[in-house]
Design an enzyme around this catalytic site. Structure first.
Site, mmCIF file in Angstrom:
data_model
loop_
_atom_site.group_PDB
_atom_site.id
_atom_site.type_symbol
_atom_site.label_atom_id
_atom_site.label_comp_id
_atom_site.label_asym_id
_atom_site.label_seq_id
_atom_site.Cartn_x
_atom_site.Cartn_y
_atom_site.Cartn_z
ATOM 1 N N PRO A 144 0.788 -1.228 0.000
ATOM 2 C CA PRO A 144 0.000 0.000 0.000
ATOM 3 C C PRO A 144 0.821 1.280 0.000
ATOM 4 O O PRO A 144 1.846 1.367 0.684
ATOM 5 C CB PRO A 144 -0.827 -0.105 1.289
ATOM 6 C CG PRO A 144 -0.092 -1.081 2.137
ATOM 7 C CD PRO A 144 0.541 -2.047 1.194
ATOM 8 N N ASN A 145 0.331 2.229 -0.775
ATOM 9 C CA ASN A 145 0.870 3.596 -0.864
ATOM 10 C C ASN A 145 2.184 3.701 -1.627
ATOM 11 O O ASN A 145 2.670 4.803 -1.874
ATOM 12 C CB ASN A 145 1.019 4.230 0.539
ATOM 13 C CG ASN A 145 -0.304 4.279 1.270
ATOM 14 O OD1 ASN A 145 -1.280 4.813 0.735
ATOM 15 N ND2 ASN A 145 -0.379 3.701 2.453
ATOM 16 N N ARG A 183 4.957 10.913 -2.463
ATOM 17 C CA ARG A 183 4.705 10.661 -1.046
ATOM 18 C C ARG A 183 5.959 10.937 -0.200
ATOM 19 O O ARG A 183 6.997 10.273 -0.383
ATOM 20 C CB ARG A 183 4.326 9.181 -0.924
ATOM 21 C CG ARG A 183 4.170 8.686 0.471
ATOM 22 C CD ARG A 183 4.085 7.164 0.493
ATOM 23 N NE ARG A 183 3.822 6.707 1.831
ATOM 24 C CZ ARG A 183 4.061 5.489 2.272
ATOM 25 N NH1 ARG A 183 4.539 4.573 1.456
ATOM 26 N NH2 ARG A 183 3.800 5.170 3.506
ATOM 27 N N TYR A 213 11.036 8.922 1.694
ATOM 28 C CA TYR A 213 11.100 7.800 0.744
ATOM 29 C C TYR A 213 11.860 8.108 -0.538
ATOM 30 O O TYR A 213 12.048 7.219 -1.370
ATOM 31 C CB TYR A 213 9.670 7.345 0.402
ATOM 32 C CG TYR A 213 8.922 6.836 1.623
ATOM 33 C CD1 TYR A 213 9.369 5.713 2.311
ATOM 34 C CD2 TYR A 213 7.787 7.491 2.106
ATOM 35 C CE1 TYR A 213 8.718 5.253 3.438
ATOM 36 C CE2 TYR A 213 7.120 7.043 3.230
ATOM 37 C CZ TYR A 213 7.586 5.923 3.896
ATOM 38 O OH TYR A 213 6.937 5.466 5.014
ATOM 39 N N ASN A 254 8.104 -5.486 -0.476
ATOM 40 C CA ASN A 254 7.928 -4.319 0.388
ATOM 41 C C ASN A 254 6.441 -4.248 0.686
ATOM 42 O O ASN A 254 5.647 -3.810 -0.152
ATOM 43 C CB ASN A 254 8.412 -3.029 -0.276
ATOM 44 C CG ASN A 254 8.324 -1.834 0.670
ATOM 45 O OD1 ASN A 254 7.694 -1.919 1.723
ATOM 46 N ND2 ASN A 254 8.942 -0.726 0.292
ATOM 47 N N ALA A 260 2.933 -0.592 5.046
ATOM 48 C CA ALA A 260 2.425 -0.612 6.424
ATOM 49 C C ALA A 260 1.899 -1.988 6.842
ATOM 50 O O ALA A 260 1.848 -2.290 8.045
ATOM 51 C CB ALA A 260 1.329 0.436 6.577
ATOM 52 N N GLU A 266 12.695 -9.174 2.404
ATOM 53 C CA GLU A 266 11.885 -8.022 2.818
ATOM 54 C C GLU A 266 12.681 -6.733 2.565
ATOM 55 O O GLU A 266 13.856 -6.646 2.930
ATOM 56 C CB GLU A 266 11.578 -8.162 4.320
ATOM 57 C CG GLU A 266 10.828 -6.989 4.895
ATOM 58 C CD GLU A 266 10.621 -7.140 6.413
ATOM 59 O OE1 GLU A 266 11.035 -8.164 6.993
ATOM 60 O OE2 GLU A 266 10.058 -6.213 7.011
ATOM 61 N N HIS A 294 12.564 -2.337 2.661
ATOM 62 C CA HIS A 294 11.957 -1.042 2.979
ATOM 63 C C HIS A 294 12.897 0.052 2.505
ATOM 64 O O HIS A 294 14.118 -0.057 2.714
ATOM 65 C CB HIS A 294 11.713 -0.893 4.484
ATOM 66 C CG HIS A 294 10.832 -1.978 5.012
ATOM 67 N ND1 HIS A 294 9.469 -1.984 4.815
ATOM 68 C CD2 HIS A 294 11.122 -3.119 5.668
ATOM 69 C CE1 HIS A 294 8.958 -3.072 5.343
ATOM 70 N NE2 HIS A 294 9.940 -3.782 5.867
ATOM 71 N N ARG A 314 12.759 4.753 12.959
ATOM 72 C CA ARG A 314 11.539 5.561 12.881
ATOM 73 C C ARG A 314 10.637 5.292 14.095
ATOM 74 O O ARG A 314 11.108 4.844 15.129
ATOM 75 C CB ARG A 314 10.838 5.275 11.545
ATOM 76 C CG ARG A 314 11.739 5.645 10.337
ATOM 77 C CD ARG A 314 11.036 5.436 9.020
ATOM 78 N NE ARG A 314 9.860 6.306 8.910
ATOM 79 C CZ ARG A 314 8.904 6.134 7.998
ATOM 80 N NH1 ARG A 314 8.986 5.143 7.120
ATOM 81 N NH2 ARG A 314 7.864 6.950 7.968
HETATM 82 C C1 DQA Z 1 8.007 1.297 4.102
HETATM 83 C C2 DQA Z 1 8.057 1.507 5.625
HETATM 84 C C3 DQA Z 1 6.685 1.300 6.245
HETATM 85 O O1 DQA Z 1 6.744 1.527 7.643
HETATM 86 C C4 DQA Z 1 5.671 2.262 5.645
HETATM 87 O O2 DQA Z 1 4.388 2.007 6.175
HETATM 88 C C5 DQA Z 1 5.660 2.207 4.162
HETATM 89 C C6 DQA Z 1 6.936 2.181 3.461
HETATM 90 C C7 DQA Z 1 9.352 1.650 3.437
HETATM 91 O O3 DQA Z 1 9.557 1.231 2.300
HETATM 92 O O4 DQA Z 1 10.192 2.341 4.037
HETATM 93 O O5 DQA Z 1 4.613 2.292 3.530
HETATM 94 O O6 DQA Z 1 7.724 -0.055 3.837
#
Ligand code: DQA
Length: 150
Positions: free
Chosen positions: A10-11, A18, A23, A74, A77, A98, A100, A107
């Site tokens: 998501p996102n 964003r 990011y 990735n 959230a 995994e 990020h 964080r």
């Molecule tokens: C994320 C880190 C997560 O905590 C966050 O909710 C994201 C992006 C990252 O790529 O740093 O959506 O996965």
């Protein structure tokens, strides 16, 4: 040729827009293109997918069974909330790296826990878009028998 699914949650479709201070300015399209280019250079067949929906991500992990050799994930959230994604990974028994973009451990406290990490080969975080390339290399080495990770 090893087949790798690069799966974003998501996102992450909004990368570039964003919170660029967190990011970066790289868009998801740019990340996908870099993964395809790196896959071509290193002998991996790359498929990229993104969804904002937990169930669609679960389905994508299920569909990877028998069609992919590993996953770069990735989960956004959902990393911090989704037992369903963790169970999906355990169910298909494919190696998962995994990723990020941000360093989740530097964080907010709620980002420090990952439900994915215990069932992943390993975690790469804090290196921005480069993390996806590092993850592809880690997965390729693993699939090649070149790492001692389980
Ligand atoms: C994320 C880190 C997560 O905590 C966050 O909710 C994201 C992006 C990252 O790529 O740093 O959506 O996965």
């Amino acid at each position: 040729m090893a087949r790798v699914l690069v799966l974003n949650g998501p996102n992450l479709n909004l990368l570039g827009i964003r919170q660029p201070e967190v990011y970066g300015a790289t868009t998801l399209e740019m990340i996908d293109a870099a993964c395809h280019a790196h896959g071509e250079a290193s002998g991996l067949a790359i498929t990229c997918r993104q969804s904002n929906h937990e169930g669609v991500l679960v389905d994508a992990i299920h569909e990877a069974r028998g069609t992919q050799d590993g996953i770069v994930l990735n989960a956004g959230a959902y990393t911090h909330s989704s037992i369903a994604l963790r169970d999906a990974i355990s169910s298909v028994a494919l190696p998962v790296v995994e990723v990020h973009l941000s360093n989740i451990h530097a964080r907010e406290a709620f980002r420090h826990q990952s439900h994915i990490a215990p069932v992943a080969l390993g975690q790469i975080c804090g290196f921005g878009a480069q993390g996806y390339i590092l993850a592809l290399d880690a997965l390729a080495a693993h699939l090649d028998g070149g790492t001692s990770a389980p």
